[in-house]
Scaffold this motif. Structure first.
Motif, PDB file in Angstrom:
ATOM      1  N   ALA A 197       0.912  -1.059  -0.123  1.00 29.56           N
ATOM      2  CA  ALA A 197      -0.120  -0.034   0.107  1.00 29.56           C
ATOM      3  C   ALA A 197       0.840   1.378   0.052  1.00 29.56           C
ATOM      4  N   VAL A 198       1.974   1.210   0.803  1.00 29.51           N
ATOM      5  CA  VAL A 198       2.702   2.306   0.977  1.00 29.51           C
ATOM      6  C   VAL A 198       3.581   2.496  -0.601  1.00 29.51           C
ATOM      7  N   ALA A 199       4.072   1.526  -1.063  1.00 33.45           N
ATOM      8  CA  ALA A 199       4.815   1.521  -2.264  1.00 33.45           C
ATOM      9  C   ALA A 199       3.990   1.967  -3.404  1.00 33.45           C
ATOM     10  N   LEU A 200       2.606   1.365  -3.382  1.00 30.61           N
ATOM     11  CA  LEU A 200       1.548   2.009  -4.349  1.00 30.61           C
ATOM     12  C   LEU A 200       1.301   3.635  -4.442  1.00 30.61           C
ATOM     13  N   LEU A 201       1.106   3.950  -3.140  1.00 31.10           N
ATOM     14  CA  LEU A 201       0.787   5.332  -2.606  1.00 31.10           C
ATOM     15  C   LEU A 201       2.248   6.226  -3.320  1.00 31.10           C
ATOM     16  N   VAL A 202       3.487   5.815  -3.040  1.00 27.65           N
ATOM     17  CA  VAL A 202       4.422   6.482  -3.228  1.00 27.65           C
ATOM     18  C   VAL A 202       4.632   6.490  -4.871  1.00 27.65           C
ATOM     19  N   MET A 203       4.421   5.447  -5.631  1.00 24.05           N
ATOM     20  CA  MET A 203       4.593   5.413  -6.949  1.00 24.05           C
ATOM     21  C   MET A 203       3.471   6.175  -7.722  1.00 24.05           C
ATOM     22  N   CYS A 204       2.525   6.177  -7.279  1.00 22.11           N
ATOM     23  CA  CYS A 204       1.202   7.255  -7.791  1.00 22.11           C
ATOM     24  C   CYS A 204       1.575   8.646  -7.510  1.00 22.11           C
ATOM     25  N   VAL A 205       1.970   9.023  -6.346  1.00 18.42           N
ATOM     26  CA  VAL A 205       2.589  10.419  -6.176  1.00 18.42           C
ATOM     27  C   VAL A 205       3.674  10.373  -7.221  1.00 18.42           C
ATOM     28  N   LEU A 438      -7.034  -2.461  -4.027  1.00 20.15           N
ATOM     29  CA  LEU A 438      -8.182  -3.536  -3.892  1.00 20.15           C
ATOM     30  C   LEU A 438      -7.441  -4.919  -4.152  1.00 20.15           C
ATOM     31  N   PHE A 439      -6.887  -4.852  -5.328  1.00 20.65           N
ATOM     32  CA  PHE A 439      -6.425  -6.305  -5.860  1.00 20.65           C
ATOM     33  C   PHE A 439      -4.924  -6.403  -5.043  1.00 20.65           C
ATOM     34  N   LEU A 440      -4.317  -5.597  -4.570  1.00 13.04           N
ATOM     35  CA  LEU A 440      -3.095  -5.804  -3.638  1.00 13.04           C
ATOM     36  C   LEU A 440      -3.525  -6.486  -2.487  1.00 13.04           C
ATOM     37  N   LEU A 441      -4.578  -6.188  -1.820  1.00 13.63           N
ATOM     38  CA  LEU A 441      -4.994  -6.824  -0.720  1.00 13.63           C
ATOM     39  C   LEU A 441      -5.057  -8.311  -0.841  1.00 13.63           C
ATOM     40  N   ILE A 442      -5.196  -8.858  -2.009  1.00 14.04           N
ATOM     41  CA  ILE A 442      -5.192 -10.329  -2.137  1.00 14.04           C
ATOM     42  C   ILE A 442      -3.951 -11.004  -1.964  1.00 14.04           C
ATOM     43  N   ALA A 443      -2.678 -10.114  -2.118  1.00 14.12           N
ATOM     44  CA  ALA A 443      -1.386 -10.546  -1.411  1.00 14.12           C
ATOM     45  C   ALA A 443      -0.680 -11.966  -1.921  1.00 14.12           C
ATOM     46  N   ASN A 444      -1.367 -12.476  -3.239  1.00 21.29           N
ATOM     47  CA  ASN A 444      -1.206 -13.775  -3.861  1.00 21.29           C
ATOM     48  C   ASN A 444      -0.713 -13.684  -5.377  1.00 21.29           C
ATOM     49  N   LEU A 445       0.501 -13.667  -5.796  1.00 17.84           N
ATOM     50  CA  LEU A 445       0.787 -13.625  -7.157  1.00 17.84           C
ATOM     51  C   LEU A 445       0.047 -14.649  -7.904  1.00 17.84           C
ATOM     52  N   ASN A 446       0.042 -15.817  -7.492  1.00 18.08           N
ATOM     53  CA  ASN A 446      -0.505 -17.171  -8.606  1.00 18.08           C
ATOM     54  C   ASN A 446      -1.863 -16.708  -8.499  1.00 18.08           C
TER      55      ASN A 446
END
Length: 978
Positions: A197-205, A438-446
């Motif tokens: 979540a932090v990484a996504l926020l930083v990248m969006c900014v 929303l999809f990050l919360l799944i936290a499963n690559l496969n």
């Protein structure tokens, strides 16, 4: 010609092409014409707030910096393709599928991507490209319906791909922390969610603030990834350096390992039993970066050359690297390993199955183990995942902005608003962040990878279908400069993608199809006002021409009859009642041609503006109509020309509808002659004739807010293209000055029943935005022009009371048209069904009951629903003296000693006495039965060997003091069938 030198190319360009309402700088370079980005973007912001954005403007990512094929396509494609799968799932794919099937998986993915790249290259080289990525390509190739649907799917796939790559980064970080005994919460899914979540926020900014530094940063990232790949290859070739590495499954390249790892070993993993296609679904996102160049096509110097060249080379490099890593992983590592250094035999290491902690099956970080220097694999993995996530997060808001600018989906307009110097879609970044989160919360690559595979395959299928469809239809504008494509290969790519989608998961494929069809039908229902010359439009055109041609060769049957009207309505709003009646007759299954005939010669600007007003009125009223403007001919000649030449084959008018000339008693003789001549010509040309007379009390005032046409301000893209042409070629005339030629003499008043209301409407439209020629040429008064320039007009529409009757006076047999048109108006024309009364003339009084039964039987046979049937008696009785007095008052001014085409004589009046008497008696019957009807339909007398004034007098007495009257006379062709 007045010219100026522009830019480095030194071409001579007319000043008139550069005149704009708002000042802006246009420069022409050696190969490209660029509009000053800062002024253009500030103007785009202003236009957006006013709702006047041109479709899909140049959506730049790099602040106006134009990129070459290496920096703009090759490196972004490599960064997208070398994503999370490169270091975190290649070994797992080999463990499940074995070396042999893994090679097939990579090869099959490569085939799909190569075919898609060839198709994409063909589309990209078929004309100039602007911003909008895949959405722009598909929408301009297949139309707004397909383009918008694919655009939404692609934006969603990219947003989810950003989540997947962020999860990959978090997985790698978790493994690094775990090796050092560190954690945030649980060193598992919760840590992934927090860090992600932090990484996504930083990248969006970072994306929202600006990516001007990315062209430099991506060079560094690509170097890191390449060095990491080389680091892995060197380490795999050297082999293990310690027993610990051997115990964890890295045994080095040997034939025994190759034999054991060659065949597949599909297992239950992460909630499902795997097979070939489930493993393919996990791997396929590894090659879904071929669209990276197309996503930023607005930032490329020469997209048509850069996209094919850079994408194909990137695909070749990346696929080669995947082949290499697949083979090395299978040759040098065991599927299962215990990690016990005490016994390093293969049997001992694999004795822990199926609960081993190491090996290709169990350790996603085995790439670090096999590399020459493990820590550098972390750097490569982070560079690959974060760079891909950044690119995905950057492309989604731009795609949403392109959809919003084109106003395809109203819900996206809010998120497309540009901000700042470069028009950044900040709201789009917020939307992208929450979808990815929303999809990050799944936290499963496969778990996420098959979903992305499904949407990417759908997008690639549509890209291939675009190329196939465009090449198959073979539209004139399909001229791609990229020749290395084949329409049947593109079709094979489409079928391959669709088949793989179904095999991977038929439920997910059907869901994707349902979402796609929903989005498609939504656009189809909204019917956006766009026309981009797509292959879908080309196919519709070809099918339409073929159908019209085929229809013209068929023999017409009375069952297939449809009223096809030629309506002499004049200028827009001048005779709205004619339009209303015509609409009632044609609203279901037919059409009308609305003709505007003027005897004055119009300038180019006047004609274009007047045509535009007429077409907008037709569109506003939702008419099934074509607006036709005929200039330089009087009414008789113009109507005759239209009756002979309008329409195509069987789709030509078969009914003429004109308004009754109420001022004929005071009109010039030539006007009466022309009007009468139009009626005669229609019968001579085998057209049915209908004449409408409407009292002013039957009309209600309605308001029409119309959109003025900005003739003098083309969009930037059109301006640049036209300027490039003028830089190379001479122009014979300065067409841009035509709109200054305004005829100041045409200032006529509209007919009194068509005067606009005195209410003054407030409008935010700029009165200057419509050329004066549009108002002057349409014969509007000065007051009307002032209201028209404000974008608001009033007109009197025909209105009925749903409880009133439609009265049909069936006097003579004309093929059935006199009874068919009332039925259409009563049952299908108005918004409510109206009661239909039929009045018929009996021949003999003593047979009235018999004729009544015969008439009922006949109407039943023709399936004509009616409310009441009346057989009228007394048509031969003498009319009252008051009727004769009214008739004589009308005709007295048109008597002469000898009969002419216009004037009547005593001899003619005597010879036509019986007909006149019958018409006067019919008037009394009409007044007796139909004064309270909604509309009265009467059989029109034939204009046979009778003067124009006498004929007009007959129509006058039959329609005066009545509700709206529609005279109808067929051409004796049968239009009713049992």
């Amino acid at each position: 010609m007045d010219v100026r030198l522009l830019g480095d190319c030194g071409k001579m360009v007319p000043k008139s092409m550069l005149r704009r309402r708002r000042s802006e700088s246009v420069e022409i370079g050696n190969t490209n014409c660029e509009v000053n980005s800062e002024e253009n973007e500030s103007r785009s912001t202003r236009e957006y707030s006013n709702g006047h954005l041109h479709p899909t403007p140049e959506l730049t990512t790099y602040g106006g910096i134009k990129l070459g094929w290496i920096q703009g396509v090759l490196i972004p494609c490599l960064l997208n393709i070398w994503g999370v799968m490169l270091f975190l799932r290649i070994a797992w794919v080999v463990a499940q599928a074995g070396i042999g099937l893994s090679v097939i998986i990579v090869f099959l993915s490569a085939i799909v991507c190569v075919i898609t790249t060839l198709s994409l290259s063909a589309i990209c080289t078929n004309g100039q490209l602007q911003g909008g990525g895949v959405y722009y390509l598909v929408s301009r190739s297949l139309g707004a319906e397909f383009g918008a649907s694919v655009g939404i799917l692609f934006a969603f796939a990219n947003a989810v791909a950003a989540s997947m790559n962020t999860i990959g980064f978090c997985d790698s970080l978790n493994h690094l922390l775990k090796t050092h005994g560190l954690k945030i919460v649980d060193n598992d899914v919760n840590d992934i969610r927090i860090v992600g979540a932090v990484a996504l926020l930083v990248m969006c900014v970072i994306c929202a603030i600006g990516m001007d530094w990315e062209t430099k940063a991506q060079n560094f990232l690509i170097v890191v990834i390449v060095v990491a790949i080389i680091n892995y290859i060197v380490g795999a070739l050297i082999g293990p350096s310690s027993d610990v590495e051997r115990a964890k499954g890295f045994v080095g390249i040997n034939l025994q390992t190759i034999r054991e790892n060659w065949l597949p070993n599909f297992r239950y993993s992460e909630g499902r039993e795997h097979d070939f296609f489930s493993v393919f679904a996990v791997y396929f996102p590894a090659v879904t970066g071929v669209q990276a160049g197309a996503n930023i096509c607005g930032d490329l110097k020469n997209p048509a050359v850069a996209i094919p060249k850079g994408t194909l080379l990137a695909l070749a490099i990346s696929v080669t690297s995947y082949f290499t890593m697949v083979i090395l992983s299978g040759m040098g590592a065991l599927r299962d390993a215990s990690g016990n250094v005490a016994n390093l035999t293969t049997a001992a290491l694999e004795s822990c199955k199926p609960h081993c902690g190491y090996g290709l099956h169990n350790n996603y970080a085995i790439m670090q183990l096999m590399s020459a220097w493990g820590p550098f694999i972390y750097a490569g993995c982070w560079a690959a995942t974060l760079s891909t996530a950044l690119t995905n997060l950057l492309s989604v808001p731009r795609l949403i902005q392109a959809l919003g600018v084109d106003r395809i989906y109203p819900g996206l307009i809010f998120f497309s608003k540009p901000y700042g110097r470069h028009g950044e879609p900040y709201r789009g970044y917020v939307l992208t962040f929450f979808v990815s989160l929303l999809f990050l919360l799944i936290a499963n690559l496969n778990a996420i990878a098959p979903l992305i595979t499904n949407f990417y395959l759908a997008s690639y299928a549509l890209i291939n279908f675009c190329t196939f469809h465009a090449a198959f239809v073979h539209q004139i504008n399909w001229r791609p400069t990229f020749r290395y494509y084949n329409k049947w290969l593109s079709l094979a790519g489409f079928l391959m993608c669709a088949s793989i989608m179904m095999i991977i998961s038929w439920a997910m494929a059907l869901t994707t199809m349902f979402v796609f069809m929903t989005l498609y039908l939504l656009v189809l229902y909204r019917k956006p006002d766009v026309s981009w010359g797509s292959s879908t439009e080309g196919q519709r055109y070809q099918d339409t021409v073929s159908f019209i041609t085929e229809l013209s060769h068929r023999v017409t049957h009375s069952r297939s009859y449809n009223p096809q009207l030629l309506v002499l309505a004049g200028t827009p709003l001048q005779r709205p009642a004619l339009i209303d009646v015509a609409h009632m007759l044609t609203k279901i299954g037919s059409f009308m041609i609305v003709a505007d005939i003027t005897d004055t010669a119009l300038t180019k600007g006047e004609r274009v503006s007047r045509q535009h007003i007429g077409e907008q009125f037709v569109k506003y009223r939702k008419l099934r109509a074509f607006y036709v403007l005929l200039q330089g001919l009087d009414l008789k000649r113009g109507a005759n020309a239209l009756m002979q030449a309008s329409g195509l084959g069987k789709l030509s008018p078969n009914i003429l509808l004109i308004g009754f000339k109420k001022d004929w008693t005071n009109a010039e003789h030539k006007q009466i002659s022309d009007y009468y001549g139009v009626i005669q010509d229609a019968f001579d040309l085998k057209l049915a004739v209908t004449i409408l007379r409407v009292p002013g009390t039957s009309q209600t005032v309605q308001r029409w807010r119309w959109t003025p046409r900005v003739v003098s301000e083309p969009n930037n893209f059109e301006l640049v293209m036209h300027t490039q042409v003028l830089a190379l070629m001479n122009s014979d005339s300065d067409l841009e000055d035509d709109d200054q030629a305004i005829d100041d003499d045409s200032d006529k008043l509209i007919d009194s029943e068509n005067q606009l209301s005195n209410e003054t409407s407030s409008s935010e439209q700029n009165p200057e935005s419509i050329g004066g020629e549009a108002l002057r040429s349409a014969n509007f008064s000065r007051t009307s022009r002032r209201k028209l320039s404000n974008g608001a007009l009033s007109f009197r529409a025909l209105s009925f009371n749903c409880k009133q009757y439609v009265d049909a006076w069936w006097l003579y047999e004309d093929g059935g048209l006199n009874i068919l048109l009332p039925y259409i108006i009563a049952r299908r024309g108005y918004k409510h069904k109206l009661p239909l009364r039929i009045f018929a003339i009996t021949k003999e009084q003593h047979k009235r009951e018999f004729e009544n039964k015969c008439m009922e039987s006949l109407l039943k046979k023709f399936r004509i629903e009616y409310t009441e049937l009346t057989l009228v008696r007394g048509i031969g009785d003498a009319p009252p003296e008051s009727s004769w007095k009214m008739f004589n008052n009308i005709i007295n001014d048109f008597k002469s000693e000898e009969k002419t085409d216009i004037l009547t004589s005593e001899a003619e009046l005597k010879s036509q006495y019986s007909k006149t008497s019958r018409h006067l008696r019919l008037r009394n019957l009409l007044l007796q039965h139909s004064t309270k009807a909604a509309i009265v339909i009467i059989t029109l007398p034939l204009p046979r060997k009778v003067s124009a004034s006498l004929y007009m007098a007959w129509l006058e007495v039959l329609s005066r003091d009545l509700p709206p009257v529609l005279f109808v006379r067929g051409n004796d062709s049968c239009v009713l069938d049992a």
